[in-house]
Write a protein that holds these residues in place. Structure first.
Motif, PDB file in Angstrom:
ATOM      1  N   GLY A 101       0.816  -1.210   0.000  1.00  0.00           N
ATOM      2  CA  GLY A 101       0.000   0.000   0.000  1.00  0.00           C
ATOM      3  C   GLY A 101       0.847   1.256   0.000  1.00  0.00           C
ATOM      4  N   CYS A 102       1.894   1.281   0.808  1.00  0.00           N
ATOM      5  CA  CYS A 102       2.793   2.442   0.840  1.00  0.00           C
ATOM      6  C   CYS A 102       3.443   2.672  -0.518  1.00  0.00           C
ATOM      7  CB  CYS A 102       3.872   2.252   1.901  1.00  0.00           C
ATOM      8  SG  CYS A 102       3.300   2.486   3.594  1.00  0.00           S
ATOM      9  N   LEU A 103       3.893   1.602  -1.151  1.00  0.00           N
ATOM     10  CA  LEU A 103       4.533   1.732  -2.469  1.00  0.00           C
ATOM     11  C   LEU A 103       3.556   2.298  -3.497  1.00  0.00           C
ATOM     12  CD1 LEU A 103       6.475  -1.647  -2.462  1.00  0.00           C
ATOM     13  CD2 LEU A 103       7.492   0.627  -2.326  1.00  0.00           C
ATOM     14  N   ALA A 104       2.323   1.795  -3.479  1.00  0.00           N
ATOM     15  CA  ALA A 104       1.325   2.288  -4.431  1.00  0.00           C
ATOM     16  C   ALA A 104       0.990   3.754  -4.179  1.00  0.00           C
ATOM     17  CB  ALA A 104       0.061   1.435  -4.347  1.00  0.00           C
ATOM     18  N   LEU A 105       0.884   4.151  -2.914  1.00  0.00           N
ATOM     19  CA  LEU A 105       0.559   5.539  -2.579  1.00  0.00           C
ATOM     20  C   LEU A 105       1.684   6.496  -2.978  1.00  0.00           C
ATOM     21  CD1 LEU A 105      -1.045   4.921   0.917  1.00  0.00           C
ATOM     22  CD2 LEU A 105      -2.245   5.861  -1.076  1.00  0.00           C
ATOM     23  N   VAL A 106       2.917   6.095  -2.718  1.00  0.00           N
ATOM     24  CA  VAL A 106       4.054   6.937  -3.079  1.00  0.00           C
ATOM     25  C   VAL A 106       4.170   7.056  -4.593  1.00  0.00           C
ATOM     26  CG1 VAL A 106       6.571   7.042  -3.062  1.00  0.00           C
ATOM     27  CG2 VAL A 106       5.349   6.574  -0.957  1.00  0.00           C
ATOM     28  N   TYR A 107       3.949   5.948  -5.285  1.00  0.00           N
ATOM     29  CA  TYR A 107       3.945   6.004  -6.749  1.00  0.00           C
ATOM     30  C   TYR A 107       2.891   6.985  -7.249  1.00  0.00           C
ATOM     31  CZ  TYR A 107       2.640   4.743 -11.510  1.00  0.00           C
ATOM     32  OH  TYR A 107       2.315   4.807 -12.839  1.00  0.00           O
ATOM     33  N   ASP A 108       1.695   6.877  -6.679  1.00  0.00           N
ATOM     34  CA  ASP A 108       0.609   7.738  -7.151  1.00  0.00           C
ATOM     35  C   ASP A 108       0.885   9.208  -6.860  1.00  0.00           C
ATOM     36  OD1 ASP A 108      -2.049   7.815  -8.388  1.00  0.00           O
ATOM     37  OD2 ASP A 108      -2.677   8.637  -6.459  1.00  0.00           O
ATOM     38  N   LEU A 109       1.468   9.505  -5.709  1.00  0.00           N
ATOM     39  CA  LEU A 109       1.831  10.896  -5.419  1.00  0.00           C
ATOM     40  C   LEU A 109       2.882  11.400  -6.404  1.00  0.00           C
ATOM     41  CD1 LEU A 109       1.974  11.062  -1.511  1.00  0.00           C
ATOM     42  CD2 LEU A 109       0.484  12.396  -3.015  1.00  0.00           C
ATOM     43  N   GLY A 110       3.870  10.575  -6.684  1.00  0.00           N
ATOM     44  CA  GLY A 110       4.916  10.981  -7.621  1.00  0.00           C
ATOM     45  C   GLY A 110       4.372  11.258  -8.999  1.00  0.00           C
ATOM     46  N   ARG A 111       3.485  10.405  -9.479  1.00  0.00           N
ATOM     47  CA  ARG A 111       2.970  10.613 -10.843  1.00  0.00           C
ATOM     48  C   ARG A 111       1.981  11.777 -10.901  1.00  0.00           C
ATOM     49  NH1 ARG A 111      -2.674   9.599 -12.588  1.00  0.00           N
ATOM     50  NH2 ARG A 111      -3.640   8.665 -10.756  1.00  0.00           N
ATOM     51  N   ARG A 112       1.253  12.050  -9.806  1.00  0.00           N
ATOM     52  CA  ARG A 112       0.319  13.181  -9.807  1.00  0.00           C
ATOM     53  C   ARG A 112       1.052  14.521  -9.663  1.00  0.00           C
ATOM     54  NH1 ARG A 112      -5.307  12.084  -8.510  1.00  0.00           N
ATOM     55  NH2 ARG A 112      -5.689   9.871  -8.128  1.00  0.00           N
ATOM     56  N   LEU A 113       2.066  14.557  -8.797  1.00  0.00           N
ATOM     57  CA  LEU A 113       2.764  15.814  -8.556  1.00  0.00           C
ATOM     58  C   LEU A 113       3.810  16.110  -9.623  1.00  0.00           C
ATOM     59  CD1 LEU A 113       3.257  15.609  -4.670  1.00  0.00           C
ATOM     60  CD2 LEU A 113       1.429  16.743  -5.957  1.00  0.00           C
ATOM     61  N   TRP A 114       4.368  15.051 -10.238  1.00  0.00           N
ATOM     62  CA  TRP A 114       5.355  15.241 -11.308  1.00  0.00           C
ATOM     63  C   TRP A 114       4.924  14.442 -12.539  1.00  0.00           C
ATOM     64  CZ3 TRP A 114       6.975  15.148  -6.163  1.00  0.00           C
ATOM     65  CH2 TRP A 114       7.667  16.276  -5.743  1.00  0.00           C
ATOM     66  N   ILE A 120       7.598   5.995 -10.373  1.00  0.00           N
ATOM     67  CA  ILE A 120       8.368   4.749 -10.331  1.00  0.00           C
ATOM     68  C   ILE A 120       9.632   4.925  -9.501  1.00  0.00           C
ATOM     69  CG2 ILE A 120       9.786   3.208 -11.726  1.00  0.00           C
ATOM     70  CD1 ILE A 120       6.889   2.492 -11.868  1.00  0.00           C
ATOM     71  N   TYR A 121      10.314   6.056  -9.676  1.00  0.00           N
ATOM     72  CA  TYR A 121      11.524   6.316  -8.890  1.00  0.00           C
ATOM     73  C   TYR A 121      11.193   6.410  -7.393  1.00  0.00           C
ATOM     74  CZ  TYR A 121      14.932   7.106 -12.626  1.00  0.00           C
ATOM     75  OH  TYR A 121      15.812   6.948 -13.669  1.00  0.00           O
ATOM     76  N   ALA A 122      10.087   7.045  -7.077  1.00  0.00           N
ATOM     77  CA  ALA A 122       9.718   7.201  -5.663  1.00  0.00           C
ATOM     78  C   ALA A 122       9.460   5.842  -5.014  1.00  0.00           C
ATOM     79  CB  ALA A 122       8.479   8.090  -5.539  1.00  0.00           C
ATOM     80  N   ALA A 123       8.666   5.009  -5.678  1.00  0.00           N
ATOM     81  CA  ALA A 123       8.370   3.682  -5.124  1.00  0.00           C
ATOM     82  C   ALA A 123       9.624   2.818  -5.071  1.00  0.00           C
ATOM     83  CB  ALA A 123       7.277   3.009  -5.948  1.00  0.00           C
ATOM     84  N   SER A 124      10.468   2.917  -6.093  1.00  0.00           N
ATOM     85  CA  SER A 124      11.706   2.130  -6.127  1.00  0.00           C
ATOM     86  C   SER A 124      12.656   2.559  -5.014  1.00  0.00           C
ATOM     87  CB  SER A 124      12.392   2.277  -7.488  1.00  0.00           C
ATOM     88  OG  SER A 124      11.551   1.839  -8.535  1.00  0.00           O
ATOM     89  N   ALA A 125      12.760   3.872  -4.792  1.00  0.00           N
ATOM     90  CA  ALA A 125      13.636   4.377  -3.727  1.00  0.00           C
ATOM     91  C   ALA A 125      13.170   3.887  -2.367  1.00  0.00           C
ATOM     92  CB  ALA A 125      13.657   5.905  -3.756  1.00  0.00           C
ATOM     93  N   LEU A 126      11.866   3.804  -2.177  1.00  0.00           N
ATOM     94  CA  LEU A 126      11.334   3.303  -0.911  1.00  0.00           C
ATOM     95  C   LEU A 126      11.618   1.812  -0.762  1.00  0.00           C
ATOM     96  CD1 LEU A 126       9.690   3.837   1.647  1.00  0.00           C
ATOM     97  CD2 LEU A 126       7.603   3.431   0.312  1.00  0.00           C
TER      98      LEU A 126
END
Length: 576
Positions: A101-114, A120-126
């Motif tokens: 769930g955390c990975l999906a949420l971080v991915y979604d924030l990254g793609r919405r804000l940028w 993908i980078y945000a979820a991968s970094a996590l």
């Protein structure tokens, strides 16, 4: 808008591949081990009691009410068991789902804000960060708290940066409330309002404007927060009132609502550390993501100077969280783990550029090389030279062969890490680090878990108890730990858990005397003192760095009771 609206097939495949890798890495080892101390057996025991007793409102630890934590994780573990009917999978499932769930949420924030690449980078970094995987492969409350706080941040950031989006804001507040009834600190997600106010009044770029007449909408956020908290608080308080004649329930309410929250924060009674405790945590347990700090700091600074609210809000929230947990004396590394998803988010926009830098790729290879050298060196030394620390470790774990399997695991893992460095080199260092981290987790999961399980979980010693206990006989537990009662998996009598050990022993003597032919006692070596003739008792060996025995009434020295000194065992004897 759907997560996959306007996404190309390649972008969809990348997202699902990332989640598949996460599922494999974090889910590896499920079913191969039982709950390990210190927290996992306690929480699984509470969940098991819920399933068996039908009382899902008040957690128990044996015969006592357990008021240290709200029951959210216990509910989820119990619900998982109800579906899966296997505790080895059920107790770890909530952490696995929280991680995904955390990975999906971080991915979604990254793609919405940028954009999607940043997602993908945000979820991968996590996913590559050591603490994230280490903790989400364990059945503690912290992964679940991290998920609820991340979900709260997701709603708040969408509202404050892409809004107004009041539904997202109310959802975020509701998730913060769920975090409160998980561990109490979920409300910290609302600290995001502080950097938002700075951005709004400072005319930062990208911050959403809400309008002057929106105060009542903001107030509904508080309603959403309280509504989530009421899902547990109201039934719990009503249930305690229904047990008004039992002082244990009044003590439960007082402890969990006051002593374990404000009391724990203002007057920490354990895990004391200085104010700089979290500095090495941020530097070392957040590896290898923390290797990017030298390149990330100037980029964050330039973005803040340019008044980019997308960086200010998550980064400001991380700072506030660190300050909050640095104030009390009591500190643990897991307290600041909810900051990790936001760190991955604000790092992601710059990773594409930074990963091209030679210095960062070399640093990644050095990191993997150090890990490889450490495990290879320890494994080889244990196999060849048998140093004192490896010998003592094997003895404490009860390994008859000196722990050969573990040391060969170290040699093998070290060789794999060095092979990755030699094969992929600097040009493909990112792949070397990613594969190296995956190799570490998969090796630990499929190799170390089965080897360590009996000594870590008390599975071995409690299996021995079951085999030695004659059919129809009963057993009572003295100075027991949660893993003992959990792994016994048969009816047992306990004489309290928080009750002083010498009092437990005295109560156990009376219980055994009522039917000396059919009642046994299971006890920690230290509590027996000189009151048990060990030549007539059964030695169960070592588990969890403790020595355990079982005995009948004929081994008991008549009239002998241990002094209160047995309650004050050396700290080393209590280590998990």
């Amino acid at each position: 808008m759907s997560v996959f609206s306007e996404a190309t097939p390649l972008e969809r495949r990348r997202f699902w591949l990332l989640l598949l890798i996460a599922l494999v890495v974090i889910g590896a080892g499920m079913g191969l081990r039982d709950p390990w101390p210190s927290d996992e057996p306690r929480f699984a025991l509470a969940a098991k009691h819920m399933v068996e007793s039908g009382d899902w409102l008040f957690p128990h630890r044996g015969s006592e009410l357990y008021s240290d934590k709200p029951p959210m994780l216990f509910w989820l573990e119990a619900a998982s068991y109800t579906v899966l009917r296997n505790w080895r999978f059920a107790f770890l499932l909530p952490s696995l789902l929280a991680a995904l769930g955390c990975l999906a949420l971080v991915y979604d924030l990254g793609r919405r804000l940028w954009n999607r690449q940043v997602g993908i980078y945000a979820a991968s970094a996590l996913l590559i960060t050591f603490q994230f995987v280490f903790q989400t492969k364990r059945a503690q409350i912290d992964p679940l708290v991290m998920f609820y706080i991340t979900a709260a941040n997701w709603g708040l950031l969408l509202h404050m940066l892409k809004g107004p989006n009041w539904r997202a804001f109310w959802f975020g507040c509701f998730c913060a409330g769920l975090g409160v009834i998980t561990k109490g600190v979920g409300v910290l997600a609302l600290l995001m309002i502080v950097p938002y106010l700075v951005a709004a009044f400072g005319q930062w770029h990208g911050v959403a404007r809400m309008g002057k007449g929106a105060w009542w909408r903001w107030a509904l956020g508080l309603v959403a927060l309280l509504l989530a908290m009421a899902l547990w608080l109201v039934p719990m308080l009503l249930g305690a009132k229904a047990h008004a004649g039992d002082p244990a329930y009044a003590a439960y309410v007082n402890d969990i609502l006051f002593h374990q929250t404000a009391g724990r924060y203002s007057k920490s009674w354990d895990h004391h550390h200085n104010a700089l405790y979290y500095v090495p945590i941020v530097l070392f347990t957040w590896l290898p993501l923390s290797l990017t700090y030298p390149g990330m700091l100037p980029r964050w600074w330039r973005s803040l100077k340019a008044k980019d609210a997308r960086i200010l809000l998550p980064l400001g929230w991380i700072v506030l969280l660190l300050v909050f947990f640095s104030i009390p004396k009591g500190k643990r590394d897991v307290y600041i783990m909810p900051a990790l998803p936001m760190l991955a988010l604000v790092s992601a926009p710059y990773l594409d550029e930074l990963l091209q830098k030679r210095w960062l790729r070399v640093a990644g290879l050095v990191f993997i090389g150090i890990m490889g050298a450490a495990v290879l060196g320890i494994g080889a030394a244990a196999l060849i030279a048998h140093p004192k620390f490896t010998t003592e470790f094997a003895i404490a774990r009860g390994f008859d062969d000196g722990g050969q399997a573990l040391w060969w695991m170290g040699v093998t893992l070290g060789a794999v890490l060095f092979a990755l460095i030699a094969t992929l080199r600097v040009r493909r260092a990112v792949l070397a680090v990613s594969c190296g981290m995956a190799a570490i987790w998969l090796t630990l999961s499929f190799w170390a878990y089965p080897v360590l399980n009996d000594s870590s979980s008390a599975a071995g010693v409690m299996r021995d108890v079951r085999e030695r206990l004659p059919a129809g006989d009963q057993i009572g537990m003295v100075a027991w730990k949660e893993q003992n009662l959990l792994m016994f998996d048969h009816p047992a009598t306990d004489f309290g858990f928080t009750r002083p050990w010498h009092e437990q022993y005295a109560a156990a003597m009376k219980w055994q005397a009522a039917d000396p032919e059919h009642r046994w006692l299971f006890a920690l070596d230290g509590v027996m003192a000189n009151c048990v003739d060990r030549s007539k008792a059964v030695s169960l060996g070592h588990a969890n760095r403790r020595e355990w025995w079982m005995f009948k009434a004929d081994a008991v020295v008549p009239g002998c009771l241990p002094s209160e000194d047995v309650d004050r065992v050396p700290a080393a004897a209590l280590e998990e």
